[in-house]
Scaffold this motif. Sequence first.
Motif, PDB file in Angstrom:
ATOM      1  N   ASP A  16      -5.759  -4.497  -7.005  1.00  0.00           N
ATOM      2  CA  ASP A  16      -5.107  -4.773  -7.672  1.00  0.00           C
ATOM      3  C   ASP A  16      -3.749  -5.682  -7.732  1.00  0.00           C
ATOM      4  O   ASP A  16      -3.234  -6.438  -8.281  1.00  0.00           O
ATOM      5  N   GLN A  70      -6.630   2.715   4.402  1.00  0.00           N
ATOM      6  CA  GLN A  70      -6.732   3.183   3.154  1.00  0.00           C
ATOM      7  C   GLN A  70      -5.744   2.879   1.993  1.00  0.00           C
ATOM      8  O   GLN A  70      -4.687   2.322   2.652  1.00  0.00           O
ATOM      9  N   GLY A  71      -6.336   1.852   1.244  1.00  0.00           N
ATOM     10  CA  GLY A  71      -5.441   1.203   0.203  1.00  0.00           C
ATOM     11  C   GLY A  71      -5.621  -0.210   1.173  1.00  0.00           C
ATOM     12  O   GLY A  71      -4.605  -1.588   0.231  1.00  0.00           O
ATOM     13  N   SER A 111       1.336  -0.662  -0.154  1.00  0.00           N
ATOM     14  CA  SER A 111      -0.593   0.252  -0.144  1.00  0.00           C
ATOM     15  C   SER A 111       0.839   1.396   0.092  1.00  0.00           C
ATOM     16  O   SER A 111       0.619   2.476  -0.510  1.00  0.00           O
ATOM     17  N   LEU A 112       2.541   1.259   0.700  1.00  0.00           N
ATOM     18  CA  LEU A 112       2.776   2.496   0.797  1.00  0.00           C
ATOM     19  C   LEU A 112       3.511   3.061  -0.963  1.00  0.00           C
ATOM     20  O   LEU A 112       4.205   3.446  -1.433  1.00  0.00           O
ATOM     21  N   PHE A 113       3.380   1.529  -1.447  1.00  0.00           N
ATOM     22  CA  PHE A 113       4.305   1.508  -3.526  1.00  0.00           C
ATOM     23  C   PHE A 113       2.526   2.276  -4.058  1.00  0.00           C
ATOM     24  O   PHE A 113       3.259   2.084  -4.773  1.00  0.00           O
ATOM     25  N   GLY A 114       1.536   2.573  -3.192  1.00  0.00           N
ATOM     26  CA  GLY A 114       0.906   2.734  -4.199  1.00  0.00           C
ATOM     27  C   GLY A 114      -0.024   1.446  -4.640  1.00  0.00           C
ATOM     28  O   GLY A 114      -1.789   2.486  -5.270  1.00  0.00           O
ATOM     29  N   ARG A 115      -0.419   0.951  -4.608  1.00  0.00           N
ATOM     30  CA  ARG A 115      -0.820  -0.212  -4.599  1.00  0.00           C
ATOM     31  C   ARG A 115      -2.592  -0.421  -3.950  1.00  0.00           C
ATOM     32  O   ARG A 115      -2.135  -0.734  -2.489  1.00  0.00           O
ATOM     33  N   ASN A 116      -3.316  -0.805  -4.402  1.00  0.00           N
ATOM     34  CA  ASN A 116      -4.395  -1.353  -3.591  1.00  0.00           C
ATOM     35  C   ASN A 116      -4.775  -2.975  -3.071  1.00  0.00           C
ATOM     36  O   ASN A 116      -4.578  -3.501  -4.482  1.00  0.00           O
ATOM     37  N   GLU A 165      10.056  -3.092  -8.209  1.00  0.00           N
ATOM     38  CA  GLU A 165       9.507  -1.871  -8.059  1.00  0.00           C
ATOM     39  C   GLU A 165      11.127  -1.752  -7.862  1.00  0.00           C
ATOM     40  O   GLU A 165      11.846  -2.753  -7.108  1.00  0.00           O
TER      41      GLU A 165
END
Length: 262
Positions: free
Chosen positions: A114, A78-79, A28-33, A237
């Motif tokens: 994701d 969130q996420g 989630s810190l890498f912006g993934r859901n 990543e």
Amino acid sequence: MSKFIAIASGKGGVGRTTLTYNLGVGMSLFGRNVIMLDLDLVMANLDVITGLLNPDVTLHDVLAKNRSIDECVYEIEQGIRVIPTGIHFETLRHINPKYISWNKILEEIADYGDIFLMDMPAGINSNIFEGLPENVEMIIVTNSTMTSVADALKIRILSNELNIQIIGFVLNMWYDDGFLLSVNEIESILEVPMIGIIPYDREVERSMALGKSVVEINPSSPTSNALMQLTAHLLGEEYKPIEPDKEGILSRLKKFIGMLPD
Ligand SMILES: Nc1ncnc2c1ncn2[C@@H]1O[C@H](COP(=O)(O)OP(=O)(O)OP(=O)(O)O)[C@@H](O)[C@H]1O
């Protein structure tokens, strides 16, 4: 396209659920859901570890009582979403893990995330491996003791028989001790690549007690860096390890002993 990762271990207690949670937070810190699913239908723990106590609807209710899977998707941050398993043995009696259509369930929740992290039950006795969708990739978690590696090998053999793709193994709770198996020895026993070494670290336990992941509580620790490195590897990543804030510590120390003004 969504990614499905099953996190499995031969032996219980090697830190599989904790790793699932920490990877979820890291992703989630890498912006993934992220969606974490507890597939341990008998001895579920993901609810406890994620702080989701007594959820109204669980995977048991979906599998045994025709409740909708949408009813048991809980957003904890969130996420980050969690699908918990119940603890009622009566409901469990009506579920045969071998005949669960995970494909159908995952299709229904695909829009929520994701990445799907599936916390598997320890061991190979649950029949749940047989029902996994074809596109699932697996991580095997082990410690460096003979018995946990021996049981991890059983998971590797079963996964090969079922054509489940294995990404590699994670050596968790690692510490330097001449009597335990080395990474090379474990790699040659399991015949799958090592993709992460997570040290034995009391901070992992402490962060859990605080209801957080160690990567949030202490991001510059070797453990958090190892977890984030592994997370980045799984996501394809880049990750640059966070250095401990030595300067901050030094100036705080200097202030403390009166060498610098406040
Ligand atoms: N790297 C680590 N360092 C120190 N303690 C850890 C580490 N990883 C996990 N633990 C601790 O080990 C204990 C067992 O972890 P966890 O419940 O995740 O194991 P598990 O393999 O999922 O067990 P089970 O199969 O019984 O569900 C927990 O108290 C957890 O906080």
